[in-house]
Design a protein around this motif. Structure first.
Motif, mmCIF file in Angstrom:
data_model
loop_
_atom_site.group_PDB
_atom_site.id
_atom_site.type_symbol
_atom_site.label_atom_id
_atom_site.label_comp_id
_atom_site.label_asym_id
_atom_site.label_seq_id
_atom_site.Cartn_x
_atom_site.Cartn_y
_atom_site.Cartn_z
ATOM 1 N N ALA A 138 -1.100 -19.035 54.228
ATOM 2 C CA ALA A 138 -1.258 -20.092 55.224
ATOM 3 C C ALA A 138 -2.094 -19.599 56.394
ATOM 4 C CB ALA A 138 0.113 -20.565 55.702
ATOM 5 N N GLN A 139 -1.902 -18.349 56.792
ATOM 6 C CA GLN A 139 -2.661 -17.786 57.905
ATOM 7 C C GLN A 139 -4.143 -17.675 57.543
ATOM 8 O OE1 GLN A 139 -0.821 -14.096 58.942
ATOM 9 N NE2 GLN A 139 1.241 -14.976 59.137
ATOM 10 N N GLY A 161 -9.353 -18.497 58.327
ATOM 11 C CA GLY A 161 -10.530 -18.081 57.601
ATOM 12 C C GLY A 161 -10.724 -16.582 57.565
ATOM 13 N N GLU A 162 -9.744 -15.818 58.150
ATOM 14 C CA GLU A 162 -9.851 -14.370 58.161
ATOM 15 C C GLU A 162 -9.060 -13.797 56.981
ATOM 16 O OE1 GLU A 162 -11.664 -12.518 60.101
ATOM 17 O OE2 GLU A 162 -12.399 -14.266 61.224
ATOM 18 N N PRO A 163 -9.617 -12.855 56.236
ATOM 19 C CA PRO A 163 -8.885 -12.268 55.100
ATOM 20 C C PRO A 163 -7.705 -11.418 55.570
ATOM 21 C CG PRO A 163 -10.910 -11.073 55.487
ATOM 22 C CD PRO A 163 -10.975 -12.250 56.402
ATOM 23 N N VAL A 164 -6.783 -11.157 54.651
ATOM 24 C CA VAL A 164 -5.627 -10.290 54.881
ATOM 25 C C VAL A 164 -5.736 -9.118 53.900
ATOM 26 C CG1 VAL A 164 -3.129 -10.048 54.648
ATOM 27 C CG2 VAL A 164 -4.095 -12.066 55.784
ATOM 28 N N CYS A 165 -5.596 -7.910 54.432
ATOM 29 C CA CYS A 165 -5.715 -6.726 53.583
ATOM 30 C C CYS A 165 -4.454 -5.875 53.671
ATOM 31 C CB CYS A 165 -6.928 -5.878 54.000
ATOM 32 S SG CYS A 165 -8.511 -6.707 53.774
ATOM 33 N N VAL A 211 -0.169 -7.481 49.595
ATOM 34 C CA VAL A 211 -0.921 -8.740 49.602
ATOM 35 C C VAL A 211 -2.349 -8.478 50.070
ATOM 36 C CG1 VAL A 211 -1.074 -11.036 50.611
ATOM 37 C CG2 VAL A 211 1.166 -10.068 50.022
ATOM 38 N N ASN A 212 -3.331 -8.994 49.295
ATOM 39 C CA ASN A 212 -4.737 -8.988 49.689
ATOM 40 C C ASN A 212 -5.286 -10.402 49.450
ATOM 41 O OD1 ASN A 212 -5.904 -6.101 50.316
ATOM 42 N ND2 ASN A 212 -4.346 -5.884 48.703
ATOM 43 N N ILE A 213 -5.734 -11.099 50.488
ATOM 44 C CA ILE A 213 -6.164 -12.499 50.399
ATOM 45 C C ILE A 213 -7.569 -12.627 50.976
ATOM 46 C CG2 ILE A 213 -5.605 -14.888 51.004
ATOM 47 C CD1 ILE A 213 -2.729 -14.028 51.415
ATOM 48 N N ASP A 214 -8.410 -13.376 50.285
ATOM 49 C CA ASP A 214 -9.740 -13.660 50.813
ATOM 50 C C ASP A 214 -10.032 -15.143 50.576
ATOM 51 O OD1 ASP A 214 -12.140 -13.351 51.988
ATOM 52 O OD2 ASP A 214 -12.946 -11.919 50.532
ATOM 53 N N VAL A 215 -10.897 -15.734 51.418
ATOM 54 C CA VAL A 215 -11.221 -17.169 51.312
ATOM 55 C C VAL A 215 -12.286 -17.397 50.229
ATOM 56 C CG1 VAL A 215 -10.617 -17.638 53.700
ATOM 57 C CG2 VAL A 215 -12.948 -16.957 53.132
ATOM 58 N N GLY A 230 -10.820 -22.881 49.516
ATOM 59 C CA GLY A 230 -9.582 -22.303 48.995
ATOM 60 C C GLY A 230 -9.496 -20.824 49.354
ATOM 61 N N ALA A 231 -8.468 -20.194 48.764
ATOM 62 C CA ALA A 231 -8.274 -18.752 48.974
ATOM 63 C C ALA A 231 -7.608 -18.170 47.745
ATOM 64 C CB ALA A 231 -7.441 -18.478 50.221
ATOM 65 N N VAL A 232 -7.896 -16.895 47.504
ATOM 66 C CA VAL A 232 -7.320 -16.206 46.351
ATOM 67 C C VAL A 232 -6.461 -15.039 46.872
ATOM 68 C CG1 VAL A 232 -9.349 -14.738 46.080
ATOM 69 C CG2 VAL A 232 -7.762 -15.007 44.176
ATOM 70 N N ASN A 233 -5.283 -14.895 46.286
ATOM 71 C CA ASN A 233 -4.333 -13.838 46.690
ATOM 72 C C ASN A 233 -4.140 -12.903 45.498
ATOM 73 O OD1 ASN A 233 -2.349 -12.227 47.695
ATOM 74 N ND2 ASN A 233 -0.974 -13.891 48.300
#
Length: 807
Positions: free
Chosen positions: A85-86, A91-95, A113-117, A127-130
């Protein structure tokens, strides 16, 4: 991996929804649409990680397909705050963010968790992929590593003694320059008498710089990998001017780590094999050399009081020194190749060592503990350590151990703990006693103060004044009795209680005790029943002290019996023994209090109705006095409200001729005395004036002085017959004033009596040494004065009296 997904779908705004790319990925992957956060795609590995298959496109499945999410501190993580959700919102990735995933069956895992838009061809977020990774096992291993590091830190101090006493040479190096922190004696013997601590290896042992050892040290420090070397050749000097000498050593470089796991130094330990190598060059057969080495080591280990032993990898003994064999009560032939259980260890003990040996094999680290064991020396407490023995290939080939008998140390620790508890209990009793003493001393002061005020107001009422004087006399007597008890405590503690034994009758002892306690018994409305033998019984005793024993017991019964109770004193003869029982139907004694009933300051717990005065001294004094009369005393009770019984047993004096009574000096009454000139010396003006009034009323000529210098002047001008000399005064104390008086022309003819609050035998000795003829203990009453005048009369007949005044 996320870049690959983004690249694959960027060519079409919706084409990525049908891609099969994520199914081919080796990690758990799922895709959410923007901005809704609905799950539109996930692979099988995500299902395995979640423990469920979520419904795509469902509102309830937004942002994550997990059953439940938690932050790493265990607090719930709402879906609306999930990392997905963040990312969709910012629009910022999570690493490399860590979260806890709970599966439907309640099990939990830690996921990375690693997420990118994902953007379309216009750069809009669609969308985004986790990408999720299960790191539960890694987290567990990290925690286990921390625990082991902490344990190693705790073991460091225990290993210090082993370091100093080790038969191997050992040294601790710190820092990348390998600075010596400490070395043991064996290390000094190997390298000679040189300075090590604070110097680098290059500075302290410069001859090894080109021999490869410094490179090995650098490698161990940089990589954290231990080094084990066997039969290593090294050229050393025993002294700066000597030639290099060839030595062979077995060597281990073990990295030392900080709590964070960082290498901070190296432990060097090994054995000098030079002598063995020299022997090998002389011996043709390796077995003969091995036998020689075995005998050599056994001879050394046989002199060590500690147990030394070696296990093979099946946990069977391959070596045990003589000390251990003696403890087992077995020979080596009976012990070789057996495990602990087969040698008679209890099953729990053998299983404990099996677990510890398994841990050494698994971790390659030592294990240390303490355990009780019953061997030929009886039950003892042993401290032991198991350490791995590494072979030339770095693999554990055996486990060595040493065991030390620490029974005496443990007993000492327990004794120290016991003494600390006793001191704490004594300190608690002291505080309670001081509080109780303050209370007891205040109690008589209120009626005395009130009595003084009543005497002012009722000067025309003779009956009231007589009652008040009687009351004040009782309260003063009570305070003096408390002080006497305290003096008895001091004497008891210093073993200064003395008896003046003589032939006394039981009847006289009991009569004195009853007379002393009758007011308290009658005031409480108790009935006292006496039962004495018909025939007279005589004892070798101190009349005053023995009467004090029974008066204390009768007073105790009177205090702890409800008003209108019953008290019995029953004496019976049993051959050469006298038994006296003091019984009552009072509140009784709890069973828990009986073992300590005769302890100093002991108080029986009671409710407020029966909480009486007293310092808890009386029964302790009873025990001491009865013991001093070669008797015994015991207490019994059936419990609360069942009364109590105190039984005193004493030896009987068999014949009249055994002891003759002391000859009595004829009585001399104060009324028969001539009038005297008396000088009173005291810095307490009230005490001085009141004593002068009393002596004036008796018809004597009295003068007063308030310090030693005034006393000297008064003696010269007044020429007194008697001087009552206070000891503790300013300017010139009583002792020094007495010595100066004795130096005057008529000073030796004067009777000088020390008057002080100190009444111990040492105080009386000090008074005699100063030249005093007598010693009175404050407060001094009329009877003391009358006795003093009688003593003076006797002194004139060449009899000098130094008796203790008992108030």
């Amino acid at each position: 991996m996320t870049n690959a997904v983004s690249s694959a779908v960027s060519s079409s705004a919706m084409g990525w929804l049908d891609t099969k790319l994520i199914d081919l990925m080796p990690a758990a992957v799922y895709v959410c649409a923007a901005p809704s956060g609905l799950i539109v795609r996930y692979n099988q590995r995500a299902v395995e990680l979640w423990g469920r298959a979520p419904q795509t496109g469902e509102t309830g499945e937004r942002f994550c397909g997990a059953h439940r999410l938690f932050w790493m501190d265990g607090t719930p993580l709402p879906r609306s705050d999930a990392p997905m959700a963040q990312v969709l919102a910012s629009g910022e990735p999570v690493c490399d963010q860590e979260v806890i995933v709970e599966r439907p069956d309640g099990s939990r895992i830690v996921a990375l968790v690693n997420i990118d838009v994902i953007r379309d061809e216009h750069h809009n977020i669609i969308g985004a992929v986790n990408v999720l990774k299960d790191i539960t096992e890694r987290k567990r291993m990290e925690e286990e590593s921390r625990r082991l590091i902490d344990k190693l830190r705790q073991e460091r101090e225990r290993l210090r003694e082993a370091f100093e006493r080790s038969p191997a040479f050992m040294a601790v190096l710190r820092g990348p320059d390998h600075v010596f922190e400490s070395v043991n004696q064996r290390y000094c013997e190997l390298l000679g008498d040189r300075a090590f601590v604070g110097k680098t290896v290059r500075e302290a042992v410069p001859e090894i710089e080109d021999q490869g050892y410094l490179n090995i040290l650098d490698h161990v420090f940089q990589t954290g990998e231990p080094f084990v070397g066997s039969d290593m050749r090294v050229m050393l000097r025993k002294a700066p001017q000597q030639e290099l000498e060839e030595r062979y050593i077995e060597l281990i470089y073990e990295p030392l780590r900080s709590p964070s796991g960082k290498v901070t130094g190296i432990l060097v330990h090994g054995v000098d094999l030079s002598e063995r190598k020299k022997a090998q060059t002389q011996l043709a057969h390796i077995r003969q050399e091995s036998e020689r080495q075995r005998r050599l080591y056994e001879t050394v280990l046989a002199t060590i009081p500690d147990f030394v032993y070696v296990f093979d990898l099946d946990f069977r003994f391959t070596y045990a020194n003589d000390a251990l064999l003696k403890m087992w009560g077995k020979t080596w032939a009976e012990s070789a190749g057996k495990n602990c259980l087969e040698l008679g260890y209890p099953a729990w003990h053998a299983a404990k060592h099996d677990r510890e040996l398994t841990e050494v094999l698994t971790t390659g680290r030592p294990v240390q503990d303490e355990v009780p064991f019953i061997g030929t020396h009886g039950l003892r407490i042993y401290d032991y350590i198991f350490v791995p023995v590494f072979g030339a290939n770095g693999e554990i080939e055996a486990i060595a151990g040493t065991t030390r008998d620490v029974t005496e140390r443990k007993q000492m620790e327990q004794e120290l703990q016991r003494r600390a508890e006793e001191l704490a209990e004594a300190d608690r009793k002291k505080d309670e006693f001081i509080a109780l003493l303050a209370h007891e001393l205040r109690n008589p002061l209120a009626p005395v103060r009130n009595g003084l005020r009543i005497l002012e107001l009722a000067e025309n009422d003779p009956q009231t004044m007589a009652q008040v004087r009687s009351m004040m006399e009782r309260q003063l007597t009570h305070m003096v009795r408390l002080i006497d008890d305290l003096l008895d405590v001091s004497r008891m503690n210093r073993n200064k209680l003395h008896l003046q034994k003589g032939r006394v009758s039981l009847e006289e002892v009991i009569n004195n005790a009853v007379e002393a306690t009758r007011p308290a018994i009658e005031a409480a409305g108790h009935s006292l029943t006496l039962s004495l033998p018909e025939k007279p019984i005589f004892l070798d005793a101190d009349l005053t002290r023995l009467a004090q024993v029974f008066s204390n017991l009768l007073s105790n019964s009177a205090k702890y019996t409800k008003p209108g109770g019953k008290i019995w004193l029953i004496a019976e003869r049993h051959e050469n023994q006298l038994t006296v029982e003091v019984r009552d139907n009072g509140i009784g004694i709890p069973a828990a209090s009986l073992p300590n009933i005769f302890d100093m300051f002991s108080q029986v717990p009671s409710d407020s109705e029966h909480c009486m005065d007293g310092l808890g001294i009386g029964l302790a004094l009873v025990k001491v006095l009865v013991d001093m009369h070669q008797g015994s005393v015991s207490a019994s009770s059936d419990g609360p409200d069942k009364g109590s019984t105190f039984c005193v047993t004493l030896p009987i004096l068999n014949t009249v001729a055994d002891l003759q009574p002391e000859p009595r000096v004829k009585d001399i009454h104060a009324s028969d005395q001539p009038k005297r000139r008396i000088l009173i010396v005291d810095d307490n003006r009230d005490a001085c004036d009141s004593m002068a009034m009393l002596l004036n009323l008796l018809g004597h000529d009295v003068r007063i002085a308030h310090d030693g210098f005034e006393a000297l002047a008064s003696v010269e001008a007044f020429a007194p017959h008697i001087v009552l000399m206070d000891v503790g005064m300013p300017n010139l104390n009583g002792y020094d004033a007495t010595r100066l008086i004795r130096e005057q022309a008529n000073g030796k003819a004067i009777t000088i009596v020390a008057v002080t609050g100190w009444g111990q035998e040492g105080d009386r000795t000090q008074s005699r040494a100063a030249g005093c003829d007598g010693h009175l203990v404050k407060p001094v009453n009329l009877k003391d004065i009358e006795d003093l005048l009688c003593d003076l009369k006797l002194r004139e007949e060449k009899i000098q009296v130094f008796g203790e005044t008992t108030l």
